[in-house]
Design a protein around this motif. Sequence first.
Motif, PDB file in Angstrom:
ATOM      1  N   CYS A 101     -29.690 -33.606  26.466  1.00  0.00           N
ATOM      2  CA  CYS A 101     -30.347 -34.365  27.516  1.00  0.00           C
ATOM      3  C   CYS A 101     -30.860 -33.421  28.610  1.00  0.00           C
ATOM      4  CB  CYS A 101     -29.376 -35.377  28.110  1.00  0.00           C
ATOM      5  SG  CYS A 101     -30.194 -36.493  29.250  1.00  0.00           S
ATOM      6  N   CYS A 106     -27.853 -36.459  34.521  1.00  0.00           N
ATOM      7  CA  CYS A 106     -27.103 -37.084  33.424  1.00  0.00           C
ATOM      8  C   CYS A 106     -25.667 -36.566  33.426  1.00  0.00           C
ATOM      9  CB  CYS A 106     -27.763 -36.760  32.098  1.00  0.00           C
ATOM     10  SG  CYS A 106     -26.912 -37.479  30.686  1.00  0.00           S
ATOM     11  N   CYS A 130     -31.016 -40.896  25.279  1.00  0.00           N
ATOM     12  CA  CYS A 130     -29.646 -40.525  25.631  1.00  0.00           C
ATOM     13  C   CYS A 130     -28.831 -41.802  25.850  1.00  0.00           C
ATOM     14  CB  CYS A 130     -29.676 -39.689  26.913  1.00  0.00           C
ATOM     15  SG  CYS A 130     -28.051 -39.270  27.565  1.00  0.00           S
ATOM     16  N   TRP A 132     -26.201 -42.081  27.539  1.00  0.00           N
ATOM     17  CA  TRP A 132     -25.587 -42.081  28.866  1.00  0.00           C
ATOM     18  C   TRP A 132     -26.582 -42.480  29.949  1.00  0.00           C
ATOM     19  CZ3 TRP A 132     -20.717 -41.834  27.737  1.00  0.00           C
ATOM     20  CH2 TRP A 132     -20.290 -41.045  26.661  1.00  0.00           C
ATOM     21  N   CYS A 133     -27.814 -41.962  29.888  1.00  0.00           N
ATOM     22  CA  CYS A 133     -28.754 -42.193  30.985  1.00  0.00           C
ATOM     23  C   CYS A 133     -30.096 -42.760  30.513  1.00  0.00           C
ATOM     24  CB  CYS A 133     -28.971 -40.904  31.756  1.00  0.00           C
ATOM     25  SG  CYS A 133     -29.927 -39.682  30.830  1.00  0.00           S
TER      26      CYS A 133
END
Length: 140
Positions: A101, A106, A130, A132-133
Amino acid sequence: MNVDSIRDGIVIDHIAAGCGMKLYRLLGLENLEAPVAMITNVVSGKLGRKDIIKVDAAIDVDLDTIGYVDPGATVNIIRNGKLMEKKQIGMPEKLVNVLFCKNPRCITSCEQEIEHVFRLADSNRKEYRCVWCETKAAEL
Ligand SMILES: [Zn+2]
């Protein structure tokens, strides 16, 4: 190395022409101590041109990485000089520690222990994000 006489190894076939080197890098084959043969621009009826990678060692390759670079690739597992298994790859739903990423905010940029996980967001556009973000993966 006689590329046609692999006894125990793998052959990654039907790689779109020009993608062989990228796959070679992503799989970390340059760090391998076994013989690796890269054959580029082979004439192939189905694709026009294709790349082939042959590894003369019974290693495990990350099929997700191969599927990311070219979902149309096939992996032939060779044991005792015989074709033991032929795997069709396809586009992986999830990639772990293949892409990284680029978003500086992030969580993967701050916490080194966290795995870089991307999920397939749009298979038509081959778009990975991604987990996560939600940042879109940059083209490799
Ligand atoms: Zn991220």
